[in-house]
Design a protein around this motif. Structure first.
Motif, PDB file in Angstrom:
ATOM      1  N   MET A  79       4.393  10.754  -7.185  1.00 16.58           N
ATOM      2  CA  MET A  79       5.482  11.502  -7.800  1.00 16.58           C
ATOM      3  C   MET A  79       6.666  11.603  -6.835  1.00 16.58           C
ATOM      4  N   LEU A  80       6.378  11.827  -5.555  1.00 20.38           N
ATOM      5  CA  LEU A  80       7.446  11.904  -4.557  1.00 20.38           C
ATOM      6  C   LEU A  80       8.141  10.561  -4.380  1.00 20.38           C
ATOM      7  N   VAL A  81       7.381   9.469  -4.490  1.00 25.84           N
ATOM      8  CA  VAL A  81       7.987   8.133  -4.411  1.00 25.84           C
ATOM      9  C   VAL A  81       9.008   7.956  -5.527  1.00 25.84           C
ATOM     10  N   MET A  82       8.622   8.307  -6.738  1.00 30.08           N
ATOM     11  CA  MET A  82       9.548   8.186  -7.864  1.00 30.08           C
ATOM     12  C   MET A  82      10.754   9.108  -7.699  1.00 30.08           C
ATOM     13  N   PHE A  83      10.500  10.301  -7.149  1.00 24.34           N
ATOM     14  CA  PHE A  83      11.583  11.247  -6.903  1.00 24.34           C
ATOM     15  C   PHE A  83      12.600  10.655  -5.936  1.00 24.34           C
ATOM     16  N   MET A  84      12.132  10.031  -4.862  1.00 29.71           N
ATOM     17  CA  MET A  84      13.029   9.421  -3.875  1.00 29.71           C
ATOM     18  C   MET A  84      13.806   8.253  -4.473  1.00 29.71           C
ATOM     19  N   ILE A  85      13.155   7.487  -5.322  1.00 31.67           N
ATOM     20  CA  ILE A  85      13.828   6.349  -5.953  1.00 31.67           C
ATOM     21  C   ILE A  85      14.950   6.831  -6.868  1.00 31.67           C
ATOM     22  N   VAL A  86      14.701   7.914  -7.606  1.00 28.95           N
ATOM     23  CA  VAL A  86      15.728   8.470  -8.480  1.00 28.95           C
ATOM     24  C   VAL A  86      16.925   8.954  -7.663  1.00 28.95           C
ATOM     25  N   LEU A  87      16.656   9.636  -6.546  1.00 25.91           N
ATOM     26  CA  LEU A  87      17.748  10.094  -5.682  1.00 25.91           C
ATOM     27  C   LEU A  87      18.571   8.923  -5.165  1.00 25.91           C
ATOM     28  N   ARG A 323      14.163   4.696   2.262  1.00 29.37           N
ATOM     29  CA  ARG A 323      13.224   4.651   3.392  1.00 29.37           C
ATOM     30  C   ARG A 323      12.112   5.676   3.209  1.00 29.37           C
ATOM     31  N   TRP A 324      12.504   6.862   2.750  1.00 26.47           N
ATOM     32  CA  TRP A 324      11.477   7.870   2.480  1.00 26.47           C
ATOM     33  C   TRP A 324      10.547   7.398   1.360  1.00 26.47           C
ATOM     34  N   ALA A 325      11.116   6.742   0.348  1.00 21.60           N
ATOM     35  CA  ALA A 325      10.290   6.226  -0.755  1.00 21.60           C
ATOM     36  C   ALA A 325       9.295   5.183  -0.230  1.00 21.60           C
ATOM     37  N   LEU A 326       9.751   4.324   0.692  1.00 18.56           N
ATOM     38  CA  LEU A 326       8.870   3.297   1.255  1.00 18.56           C
ATOM     39  C   LEU A 326       7.740   3.922   2.062  1.00 18.56           C
ATOM     40  N   VAL A 327       8.062   4.926   2.878  1.00 16.76           N
ATOM     41  CA  VAL A 327       7.039   5.599   3.686  1.00 16.76           C
ATOM     42  C   VAL A 327       6.006   6.267   2.783  1.00 16.76           C
ATOM     43  N   LEU A 328       6.479   6.960   1.772  1.00 15.47           N
ATOM     44  CA  LEU A 328       5.561   7.658   0.865  1.00 15.47           C
ATOM     45  C   LEU A 328       4.743   6.671   0.044  1.00 15.47           C
ATOM     46  N   LEU A 329       5.359   5.524  -0.308  1.00 15.53           N
ATOM     47  CA  LEU A 329       4.627   4.489  -1.041  1.00 15.53           C
ATOM     48  C   LEU A 329       3.479   3.931  -0.203  1.00 15.53           C
ATOM     49  N   LEU A 330       3.737   3.704   1.087  1.00 12.80           N
ATOM     50  CA  LEU A 330       2.694   3.220   1.984  1.00 12.80           C
ATOM     51  C   LEU A 330       1.576   4.245   2.113  1.00 12.80           C
ATOM     52  N   LEU A 331       1.949   5.524   2.184  1.00  7.28           N
ATOM     53  CA  LEU A 331       0.936   6.583   2.246  1.00  7.28           C
ATOM     54  C   LEU A 331       0.117   6.619   0.959  1.00  7.28           C
ATOM     55  N   LEU A 333      -0.476   4.098  -1.090  1.00  4.80           N
ATOM     56  CA  LEU A 333      -1.375   2.941  -1.090  1.00  4.80           C
ATOM     57  C   LEU A 333      -2.551   3.165  -0.156  1.00  4.80           C
ATOM     58  N   ALA A 334      -2.295   3.818   0.976  1.00  2.06           N
ATOM     59  CA  ALA A 334      -3.364   4.079   1.946  1.00  2.06           C
ATOM     60  C   ALA A 334      -4.391   5.052   1.359  1.00  2.06           C
ATOM     61  N   THR A 335      -3.901   6.086   0.682  1.00  3.44           N
ATOM     62  CA  THR A 335      -4.830   7.071   0.111  1.00  3.44           C
ATOM     63  C   THR A 335      -5.573   6.502  -1.095  1.00  3.44           C
ATOM     64  N   ARG A 336      -4.983   5.514  -1.760  1.00  6.73           N
ATOM     65  CA  ARG A 336      -5.666   4.875  -2.886  1.00  6.73           C
ATOM     66  C   ARG A 336      -6.945   4.170  -2.440  1.00  6.73           C
ATOM     67  N   SER A 337      -6.972   3.803  -1.168  1.00 12.14           N
ATOM     68  CA  SER A 337      -8.140   3.078  -0.642  1.00 12.14           C
ATOM     69  C   SER A 337      -9.155   4.008  -0.003  1.00 12.14           C
ATOM     70  N   THR A 338      -8.987   5.301  -0.158  1.00 12.76           N
ATOM     71  CA  THR A 338      -9.913   6.253   0.458  1.00 12.76           C
ATOM     72  C   THR A 338     -10.734   6.953  -0.615  1.00 12.76           C
ATOM     73  N   PHE A 339     -11.604   7.822  -0.158  1.00 10.68           N
ATOM     74  CA  PHE A 339     -12.491   8.566  -1.062  1.00 10.68           C
ATOM     75  C   PHE A 339     -11.726   9.582  -1.898  1.00 10.68           C
ATOM     76  N   MET A 340     -10.429   9.827  -1.551  1.00 16.17           N
ATOM     77  CA  MET A 340      -9.680  10.875  -2.261  1.00 16.17           C
ATOM     78  C   MET A 340      -9.571  10.569  -3.743  1.00 16.17           C
ATOM     79  N   VAL A 341      -9.388   9.261  -4.044  1.00 16.31           N
ATOM     80  CA  VAL A 341      -9.193   8.895  -5.447  1.00 16.31           C
ATOM     81  C   VAL A 341     -10.453   9.141  -6.256  1.00 16.31           C
TER      82      VAL A 341
END
Length: 346
Positions: A79-87, A323-331, A333-341
């Motif tokens: 959601m934050l990634v999309m928010f940054m892209i809109v800004l 840049r903030w959108a890219l950082v949050l996007l990487l985060l 993707l990283a969390t998608r590969s963990t047990f959190m999902v």
């Protein structure tokens, strides 16, 4: 703030910073309302089709595990990634606009009658004070024009040379009184000659004389028509203003303090002819309001062409939010590969 060095600063998300920026495409902000709707749809779809593992537990064995809340982190990041892209799409920027104004200016000579008859009180408090007040307002409304001042009664002399120091000029106007010239009478021709002498060496493309008087030419050693032709030879435009009412007008007080009235007449012939020779206009005014309107008209007619050059320096800040959108996007993707999902719901 340097973008490359300070893009990671949290100040970019403060309300004061967001308000200070110019947003070139503000309609993108409406897209912010779509983000929670998309998340809600995602939650409903996943809730309907998510595989469930039935486990039979007793009520006392059901416990809440804080780890289960970690499953909310990936969608929040998305959601934050999309928010940054809109800004970024709203194109935040800072604009610094500089305006250069310049004008060739006009040279104007105010030529004001201070003869005894200017004490007549058909204008309040008298003709001269009304003329001074209107002249001050006229000076106040000019921009980069050089203005001078000539006063006359039986003689004429220059009170102020052409100047752009309007504060000093208004001081000279304030100090005008009937004691400046001893000789009585109305030397219109001499006043025109002195004003012409001040304007003749001007390099301005537009030279203007405003002659204000309430009487006929009764003094001086030069004929008004001759003086007007001399001014016309130097390309000086002349506006003439005849001030005062016809008939009985108040002039001082008698022995008992009552208003004293005198008969007032004015032959407009000379002033009309002077304006005609000077390619200007003749005006007749009988009250202060009419005098103000005349000066306002002259002010409109004699405006210098003001040329304007604008410099616009625009700095875009959308890379900060990308840049903030890219950082949050990487985060994300990283969390998608963990047990959190796959963290189980309670």
């Amino acid at each position: 703030m340097n973008i490359n060095e300070n893009w990671f600063s949290l100040e970019w998300f403060t309300w004061s910073k967001i308000q200070s920026l110019d947003w070139e495409q503000p309609l993108w902000f409406y897209a912010l309302a779509i983000i929670p709707v998309l998340l809600l749809i995602r939650w409903l779809v996943l809730g309907k089709f998510r595989q469930r593992l039935p486990i039979a537990l007793t009520q006392k064995d059901i416990k809440s595990d804080p780890i289960s809340f970690l499953r909310f982190i990936p969608p929040m990041l998305f959601m934050l990634v999309m928010f940054m892209i809109v800004l970024a799409l709203a194109r935040p920027q800072s604009t610094n606009e500089q305006v250069e104004q310049w004008s060739e200016g006009i040279d104007i000579m105010l030529t004001i009658d201070i003869s005894e008859s200017m004490q007549i009180e058909d204008f309040k408090p008298n003709r001269l004070e009304a003329a001074k007040d209107v002249a001050r307002n006229f000076v106040k409304g000019r921009f980069q024009d050089r203005i001078g001042l000539v006063v006359f009664s039986g003689d004429a002399f220059s009170r102020s040379p052409l100047t752009t120091d309007y504060e000093l000029l208004n001081t000279y106007i304030d100090e005008i009184d009937f004691e400046l010239i001893e000789n009585g009478g109305t030397a219109i021709g001499s006043a025109l000659a002195v004003s012409t002498n001040r304007l003749r060496e001007s390099d301005s493309k537009s030279k203007v004389m405003i002659l204000l008087s309430d009487g006929d030419n009764t003094a001086g050693n030069i004929d008004p028509i001759t003086a007007a032709k001399l001014a016309q030879a130097y390309n000086i435009k002349i506006y003439t203003i005849a001030i005062g009412k016809e008939g009985k007008v108040p002039f001082g007080q008698d022995f008992f303090g009552r208003p004293r009235y005198v008969e007032n007449t004015l032959d407009e012939t000379n002033l009309r002819e002077i304006a005609k020779i000077g390619s200007g206009k003749f005006y007749r005014v009988s009250d202060k309001q009419a005098l103000e309107q005349v000066f306002a008209e002259i002010d409109r007619l004699e405006k210098a062409e003001i040329k304007e050059t604008r410099y616009k320096d625009t700095t875009d800040f959308y890379p900060v939010y990308l840049r903030w959108a890219l950082v949050l996007l990487l985060l994300w993707l990283a969390t998608r590969s963990t047990f959190m999902v796959s963290a189980l719901r309670d």
